[in-house]
Design an enzyme around this catalytic site. Structure first.
Site, PDB file in Angstrom:
ATOM      1  N   GLY A  16       0.828  -1.210   0.000  1.00 12.32           N
ATOM      2  CA  GLY A  16       0.000   0.000   0.000  1.00 12.32           C
ATOM      3  C   GLY A  16       0.858   1.254   0.000  1.00 12.32           C
ATOM      4  N   PHE A  17       0.214   2.375   0.269  1.00  9.52           N
ATOM      5  CA  PHE A  17       0.876   3.681   0.175  1.00  9.52           C
ATOM      6  C   PHE A  17       2.012   3.838   1.200  1.00  9.52           C
ATOM      7  CE2 PHE A  17       0.254   7.912   2.394  1.00  9.52           C
ATOM      8  CZ  PHE A  17       1.320   8.530   1.759  1.00  9.52           C
ATOM      9  N   THR A  41      -6.153  -3.012  -1.524  1.00  8.39           N
ATOM     10  CA  THR A  41      -5.885  -1.624  -1.957  1.00  8.39           C
ATOM     11  C   THR A  41      -4.411  -1.448  -2.318  1.00  8.39           C
ATOM     12  OG1 THR A  41      -5.578  -0.905   0.343  1.00  8.39           O
ATOM     13  CG2 THR A  41      -7.762  -0.571  -0.617  1.00  8.39           C
ATOM     14  N   THR A  96     -10.241  -7.663   9.845  1.00 10.67           N
ATOM     15  CA  THR A  96      -8.817  -7.405   9.576  1.00 10.67           C
ATOM     16  C   THR A  96      -8.143  -6.845  10.832  1.00 10.67           C
ATOM     17  OG1 THR A  96      -9.188  -7.064   7.225  1.00 10.67           O
ATOM     18  CG2 THR A  96      -7.238  -5.996   8.161  1.00 10.67           C
ATOM     19  N   ALA A 118       0.178  -0.108  13.260  1.00 10.11           N
ATOM     20  CA  ALA A 118      -0.194   1.194  12.692  1.00 10.11           C
ATOM     21  C   ALA A 118      -1.603   1.514  13.156  1.00 10.11           C
ATOM     22  CB  ALA A 118      -0.122   1.140  11.169  1.00 10.11           C
ATOM     23  N   TYR A 149     -13.743   0.901  11.166  1.00 11.27           N
ATOM     24  CA  TYR A 149     -12.329   1.284  11.179  1.00 11.27           C
ATOM     25  C   TYR A 149     -11.934   1.766  12.576  1.00 11.27           C
ATOM     26  CZ  TYR A 149      -8.057   3.670   9.517  1.00 11.27           C
ATOM     27  OH  TYR A 149      -6.764   4.092   9.312  1.00 11.27           O
ATOM     28  N   LYS A 153      -9.684  -0.473  15.002  1.00  7.31           N
ATOM     29  CA  LYS A 153      -8.341  -0.022  15.401  1.00  7.31           C
ATOM     30  C   LYS A 153      -8.225   0.102  16.920  1.00  7.31           C
ATOM     31  CE  LYS A 153      -6.103   0.738  11.422  1.00  7.31           C
ATOM     32  NZ  LYS A 153      -4.748   0.288  11.103  1.00  7.31           N
ATOM     33  N   TYR A 163      -1.627  -8.783  24.682  1.00  9.63           N
ATOM     34  CA  TYR A 163      -0.534  -9.702  24.353  1.00  9.63           C
ATOM     35  C   TYR A 163       0.743  -9.300  25.086  1.00  9.63           C
ATOM     36  CZ  TYR A 163      -2.221 -13.233  21.152  1.00  9.63           C
ATOM     37  OH  TYR A 163      -2.829 -14.353  20.638  1.00  9.63           O
ATOM     38  N   ARG A 190      -8.942   9.558  -0.612  1.00 11.54           N
ATOM     39  CA  ARG A 190      -8.702  10.530   0.460  1.00 11.54           C
ATOM     40  C   ARG A 190      -8.497  11.917  -0.122  1.00 11.54           C
ATOM     41  NH1 ARG A 190      -4.652   6.837   3.968  1.00 11.54           N
ATOM     42  NH2 ARG A 190      -4.438   5.804   1.956  1.00 11.54           N
TER      43      ARG A 190
HETATM   44  P1  NAD Z   1      -3.398   1.609   1.973  1.00  6.76           P
HETATM   45  O1  NAD Z   1      -4.835   1.273   1.778  1.00  6.76           O
HETATM   46  O2  NAD Z   1      -2.673   2.285   0.860  1.00  6.76           O
HETATM   47  O3  NAD Z   1      -2.565   0.314   2.369  1.00  6.76           O
HETATM   48  C1  NAD Z   1      -3.111  -0.755   3.105  1.00  6.76           C
HETATM   49  C2  NAD Z   1      -2.492  -2.044   2.584  1.00  6.76           C
HETATM   50  O4  NAD Z   1      -3.001  -3.140   3.383  1.00  6.76           O
HETATM   51  C3  NAD Z   1      -2.858  -2.358   1.140  1.00  6.76           C
HETATM   52  O5  NAD Z   1      -1.719  -2.769   0.420  1.00  6.76           O
HETATM   53  C4  NAD Z   1      -3.892  -3.480   1.247  1.00  6.76           C
HETATM   54  O6  NAD Z   1      -3.935  -4.296   0.110  1.00  6.76           O
HETATM   55  C5  NAD Z   1      -3.419  -4.189   2.509  1.00  6.76           C
HETATM   56  N1  NAD Z   1      -4.456  -4.944   3.212  1.00  6.76           N
HETATM   57  C6  NAD Z   1      -5.701  -4.510   3.574  1.00  6.76           C
HETATM   58  N2  NAD Z   1      -6.361  -5.477   4.224  1.00  6.76           N
HETATM   59  C7  NAD Z   1      -5.523  -6.540   4.280  1.00  6.76           C
HETATM   60  C8  NAD Z   1      -5.657  -7.860   4.810  1.00  6.76           C
HETATM   61  N3  NAD Z   1      -6.787  -8.281   5.407  1.00  6.76           N
HETATM   62  N4  NAD Z   1      -4.603  -8.714   4.686  1.00  6.76           N
HETATM   63  C9  NAD Z   1      -3.447  -8.321   4.057  1.00  6.76           C
HETATM   64  N5  NAD Z   1      -3.301  -7.090   3.523  1.00  6.76           N
HETATM   65  C10 NAD Z   1      -4.320  -6.211   3.633  1.00  6.76           C
HETATM   66  O7  NAD Z   1      -3.324   2.503   3.295  1.00  6.76           O
HETATM   67  P2  NAD Z   1      -2.116   3.340   3.917  1.00  6.76           P
HETATM   68  O8  NAD Z   1      -2.460   4.774   3.866  1.00  6.76           O
HETATM   69  O9  NAD Z   1      -0.844   2.866   3.365  1.00  6.76           O
HETATM   70  O10 NAD Z   1      -2.234   2.906   5.451  1.00  6.76           O
HETATM   71  C11 NAD Z   1      -1.424   1.874   5.983  1.00  6.76           C
HETATM   72  C12 NAD Z   1      -1.773   1.671   7.448  1.00  6.76           C
HETATM   73  O11 NAD Z   1      -1.568   2.897   8.163  1.00  6.76           O
HETATM   74  C13 NAD Z   1      -3.231   1.272   7.675  1.00  6.76           C
HETATM   75  O12 NAD Z   1      -3.275   0.303   8.700  1.00  6.76           O
HETATM   76  C14 NAD Z   1      -3.884   2.538   8.146  1.00  6.76           C
HETATM   77  O13 NAD Z   1      -4.951   2.293   9.016  1.00  6.76           O
HETATM   78  C15 NAD Z   1      -2.743   3.242   8.871  1.00  6.76           C
HETATM   79  N6  NAD Z   1      -2.943   4.701   8.863  1.00  6.76           N
HETATM   80  C16 NAD Z   1      -2.757   5.405   7.718  1.00  6.76           C
HETATM   81  C17 NAD Z   1      -2.977   6.771   7.736  1.00  6.76           C
HETATM   82  C18 NAD Z   1      -2.770   7.624   6.506  1.00  6.76           C
HETATM   83  O14 NAD Z   1      -3.076   8.824   6.559  1.00  6.76           O
HETATM   84  N7  NAD Z   1      -2.236   7.130   5.423  1.00  6.76           N
HETATM   85  C19 NAD Z   1      -3.432   7.402   8.907  1.00  6.76           C
HETATM   86  C20 NAD Z   1      -3.637   6.625  10.034  1.00  6.76           C
HETATM   87  C21 NAD Z   1      -3.379   5.270  10.014  1.00  6.76           C
HETATM   88  N1  UDP Z   2     -12.707  15.362   1.926  1.00  2.00           N
HETATM   89  C1  UDP Z   2     -13.347  16.179   1.010  1.00  2.00           C
HETATM   90  N2  UDP Z   2     -13.390  15.778  -0.290  1.00  2.00           N
HETATM   91  C2  UDP Z   2     -12.826  14.624  -0.731  1.00  2.00           C
HETATM   92  C3  UDP Z   2     -12.186  13.792   0.208  1.00  2.00           C
HETATM   93  C4  UDP Z   2     -12.157  14.184   1.532  1.00  2.00           C
HETATM   94  O1  UDP Z   2     -13.871  17.240   1.383  1.00  2.00           O
HETATM   95  O2  UDP Z   2     -12.906  14.351  -1.951  1.00  2.00           O
HETATM   96  C5  UDP Z   2     -12.643  15.789   3.350  1.00  2.00           C
HETATM   97  C6  UDP Z   2     -13.265  14.811   4.327  1.00  2.00           C
HETATM   98  O3  UDP Z   2     -14.653  15.058   4.442  1.00  2.00           O
HETATM   99  C7  UDP Z   2     -12.493  15.118   5.603  1.00  2.00           C
HETATM  100  C8  UDP Z   2     -11.119  15.525   5.095  1.00  2.00           C
HETATM  101  O4  UDP Z   2     -11.281  15.881   3.722  1.00  2.00           O
HETATM  102  O5  UDP Z   2     -13.095  16.209   6.283  1.00  2.00           O
HETATM  103  C9  UDP Z   2     -10.092  14.405   5.190  1.00  2.00           C
HETATM  104  O6  UDP Z   2     -10.637  13.266   4.555  1.00  2.00           O
HETATM  105  P1  UDP Z   2      -9.782  11.950   4.241  1.00  2.00           P
HETATM  106  O7  UDP Z   2     -10.723  10.959   3.651  1.00  2.00           O
HETATM  107  O8  UDP Z   2      -8.572  12.308   3.485  1.00  2.00           O
HETATM  108  O9  UDP Z   2      -9.267  11.462   5.650  1.00  2.00           O
HETATM  109  P2  UDP Z   2      -9.970  11.220   7.064  1.00  2.00           P
HETATM  110  O10 UDP Z   2     -11.379  11.707   7.035  1.00  2.00           O
HETATM  111  O11 UDP Z   2      -9.891   9.757   7.274  1.00  2.00           O
HETATM  112  O12 UDP Z   2      -9.144  12.016   7.979  1.00  2.00           O
END
Ligand code: NAD
Ligand code: UDP
Length: 335
Positions: A16-17, A41, A96, A118, A149, A153, A163, A190
């Site tokens: 993922g990202f 994703t 998950t 995470a 979610y 989490k 654990y 997002r």
């Molecule tokens: P993302 O969706 O790009 O990456 C998530 C990855 O997890 C993907 O590659 C997806 O295929 C994999 N995945 C999902 N469910 C799975 C499962 N059941 N088994 C195996 N793989 C699975 O999201 P991201 O932005 O890279 O976020 C990564 C982690 O960081 C997530 O746990 C997310 O909750 C946490 N996080 C991200 C942000 C952010 O802003 N990017 C903020 C808070 C927390």
């Molecule tokens: N948001 C928006 N337009 C979009 C996507 C998101 O206005 O096309 C807003 C959303 O309602 C939230 C903020 O941007 O208030 C951040 O949304 P995001 O989905 O990026 O992250 P999260 O809500 O999980 O913080």
């Protein structure tokens, strides 16, 4: 395990990202990296890029199913993070975060491995305290569309704590706030990817509600540095530790910034407010600063410019190859 010790590191969700950026960093640091991902994703392009490193291995696997691998460290990133993605199959999202996290904790227990979860600012829900410190218990709806979610989490944090208490597993909980940068999907859904993809294609910028909600956005390189420092600390306590940017902006302010930096002629369109959308969000990062010596270094303008360049490249590549049309921004179902 210190920074200089070579480890076998499992990155669940590594395609993922955040995952691709973390895997690349760990490989550059000389570790063996196993990326375990169900590709829900995740991006095949990320797996292709990482496969150029001889020390990289990809295992297609869903963490809801048990696994057996020899590992020293585990980063658990496996979970869809974009609201439209995690709300598409909310039951799977909860599983998950509960069954999947329990499977990874078992793997850590059997291997005597260190595990970092995470977690997320979403565990604070729609916060009534601002900025959010780690001891704030949050304000979360248990029954709304975001609950799978948020509550998933929260339960994952509970499992990590139990654990640690029951089995002595070396657990760490990082509460990640909104993170952005190269490696995001065009159709992630997002705010950062939606607004940039819309601006670059001259589409309307889709604002949910009136744009007054706030977020504090951290560039992915900074976040990865925080995750690595937390994992590398030999005598870290379990956390939680907030990792995010303390610089807060409104969604509308962010939309203006994207339009300015892309030079776009896009107009703003105001859509229905997303349900249970947190109104304000900003981390107190004093714990991260004290315990990890960490704070973000990349400013919002610099980080957004780099992200625009990344998306411009991916849109151009899609157009040039003719293999696919650019993916369109993903919007919330209710909008
Ligand atoms: P993302 O969706 O790009 O990456 C998530 C990855 O997890 C993907 O590659 C997806 O295929 C994999 N995945 C999902 N469910 C799975 C499962 N059941 N088994 C195996 N793989 C699975 O999201 P991201 O932005 O890279 O976020 C990564 C982690 O960081 C997530 O746990 C997310 O909750 C946490 N996080 C991200 C942000 C952010 O802003 N990017 C903020 C808070 C927390
Ligand atoms: N948001 C928006 N337009 C979009 C996507 C998101 O206005 O096309 C807003 C959303 O309602 C939230 C903020 O941007 O208030 C951040 O949304 P995001 O989905 O990026 O992250 P999260 O809500 O999980 O913080």
């Amino acid at each position: 395990m210190s920074r200089n010790t070579k480890a076998t590191v499992l990155v669940a969700g590594g395609a993922g990202f955040i995952g691709v950026n973390l895997c690349r960093r760990l490989l550059q640091d000389g570790h063996e990296v196993i990326c375990l991902d169900n590709m829900s994703t995740g991006m095949p392009e990320h797996v292709d890029e990482l496969s150029a490193f001889p020390a990289f291995r990809f295992v297609k696997h869903d963490i809801v199913e048990p696994m057996d691998l020899p590992v020293d460290q585990i980063f658990n990133l496996a979970c869809p993070a974009s609201p439209p993605a995690y709300q598409a199959d909310p039951v799977k999202t909860t599983l998950t975060n509960v069954v999947g996290v329990r499977n990874l904790l078992e793997l850590a227990r059997v291997n005597g491995a260190r595990i970092l979860q995470a977690s997320t600012s979403e565990i604070y829900g729609d916060p009534k305290e601002h900025p959010q410190k780690e001891d704030y218990c949050g304000c979360v709806n248990t029954m709304g569309p975001r609950s799978c979610y948020d509550e998933g989490k929260r339960c994952a944090e509970t499992l990590m704590s139990d654990y640690r208490r029951m089995y002595g597993v070396d657990t760490r909980v990082a509460r990640i706030f909104n993170t952005y940068g190269p490696g995001m999907r065009e159709d992630d859904g997002r705010v950062v990817s939606n607004f940039i993809i819309e601006a670059l294609q001259g589409l309307d910028i889709t604002i949910y509600g009136n744009g007054s909600h706030t977020r504090s956005m951290c560039f992915v390189d900074d976040l990865v540095e925080g995750l690595v420092r937390f994992m590398d600390q030999d005598r870290a306590d379990a956390g939680p530790i907030n990792l995010g940017s303390p610089y807060e902006t409104t969604v509308l302010g962010f939309a203006h910034l994207v339009v300015e930096l892309t030079g776009s002629k896009s107009e703003f369109v105001y859509l229905a407010d997303a349900i249970d959308d947190p109104h304000v969000r900003r981390p107190d990062i004093s714990r991260a600063t004290e315990q990890l010596g960490w704070e973000p270094r990349v400013g919002l303008v610099e980080g957004v410019k780099e992200t625009i360049a990344y998306f411009r490249g991916s849109l151009n590549a899609a157009q040039a190859s003719g293999d696919r049309a650019p993916h369109q921004p993903r919007l919330m179902a209710s909008s």
